[in-house]
Design a protein around this motif. Structure first.
Motif, short mmCIF file in Angstrom:
data_model
loop_
_atom_site.label_atom_id
_atom_site.label_comp_id
_atom_site.label_asym_id
_atom_site.label_seq_id
_atom_site.Cartn_x
_atom_site.Cartn_y
_atom_site.Cartn_z
N ARG A 38 33.99 -37.24 2.51
CA ARG A 38 32.81 -37.47 3.34
C ARG A 38 31.63 -37.82 2.46
O ARG A 38 31.59 -37.47 1.27
CB ARG A 38 32.51 -36.25 4.19
CG ARG A 38 32.08 -35.01 3.41
CD ARG A 38 31.94 -33.82 4.36
NE ARG A 38 31.49 -32.62 3.66
CZ ARG A 38 31.39 -31.42 4.24
NH1 ARG A 38 31.70 -31.27 5.53
NH2 ARG A 38 30.98 -30.39 3.54
N GLN A 39 30.68 -38.51 3.08
CA GLN A 39 29.48 -38.90 2.35
C GLN A 39 28.27 -38.75 3.27
O GLN A 39 28.19 -39.41 4.31
CB GLN A 39 29.58 -40.34 1.85
CG GLN A 39 28.46 -40.74 0.93
CD GLN A 39 28.76 -42.03 0.17
OE1 GLN A 39 29.65 -42.80 0.54
NE2 GLN A 39 28.03 -42.27 -0.90
N ALA A 40 27.37 -37.88 2.86
CA ALA A 40 26.13 -37.66 3.59
C ALA A 40 25.06 -38.61 3.04
O ALA A 40 25.16 -39.06 1.89
CB ALA A 40 25.69 -36.21 3.45
N PRO A 41 24.03 -38.90 3.83
CA PRO A 41 22.97 -39.80 3.36
C PRO A 41 22.35 -39.32 2.05
O PRO A 41 21.99 -38.15 1.91
CB PRO A 41 21.96 -39.76 4.49
CG PRO A 41 22.76 -39.41 5.70
CD PRO A 41 23.82 -38.46 5.21
N GLY A 42 22.28 -40.22 1.09
CA GLY A 42 21.66 -39.89 -0.19
C GLY A 42 22.52 -39.07 -1.13
O GLY A 42 22.05 -38.65 -2.20
#
Length: 124
Positions: A38-42
């Motif tokens: 997963r990749q969260a903003p920033g």
């Protein structure tokens, strides 16, 4: 070549659940290790969980252990991620990934194929 398509993302409240699916097509006869990142903003893309070919072995990131469950159905070429007790910090784009071997299972560079991602958002 293997194509991966994720689905099932959406918006839920704190404490809610989501079930993500990843459908594989192409050269699915090969025995791939499957994972979710997963990749969260920033933030950088981070490992969530991995499952071996037979489904007999799974590993989870500490942040999701006890809340998330990965499973696979090789007959249907699908991998699922059941996410319970969701928290706002679980908000991210979730990616399905496949690797022929995954000695370094928690490294994104290990994986040969990636889906386009599906957004999961948890509101507080």
């Amino acid at each position: 070549q293997v194509q991966l398509v994720e689905s099932g993302g959406g918006l839920v409240q704190d404490g809610g659940s989501l079930r993500l699916s990843c459908a594989a097509s192409g050269r699915t006869s090969s025995r791939y290790v499957m994972a979710w990142f997963r990749q969260a903003p920033g933030k950088e893309r981070e490992f969530v969980t991995v499952i071996n070919w037979s489904g007999s072995s799974t590993i989870y990131a500490d942040s999701v252990k006890g809340r998330f469950t990965i499973s696979r159905d090789n007959a249907k070429n699908t991998v699922n991620l059941q996410m319970n007790s969701l928290k706002p910090e679980d908000t991210a784009v979730y990616y399905c990934a496949a690797a022929r071997s995954a000695v370094t299972y928690d490294s994104a560079g290990t994986y040969d194929y990636w889906g386009q991602g599906t957004q999961g958002t948890v509101s507080s």
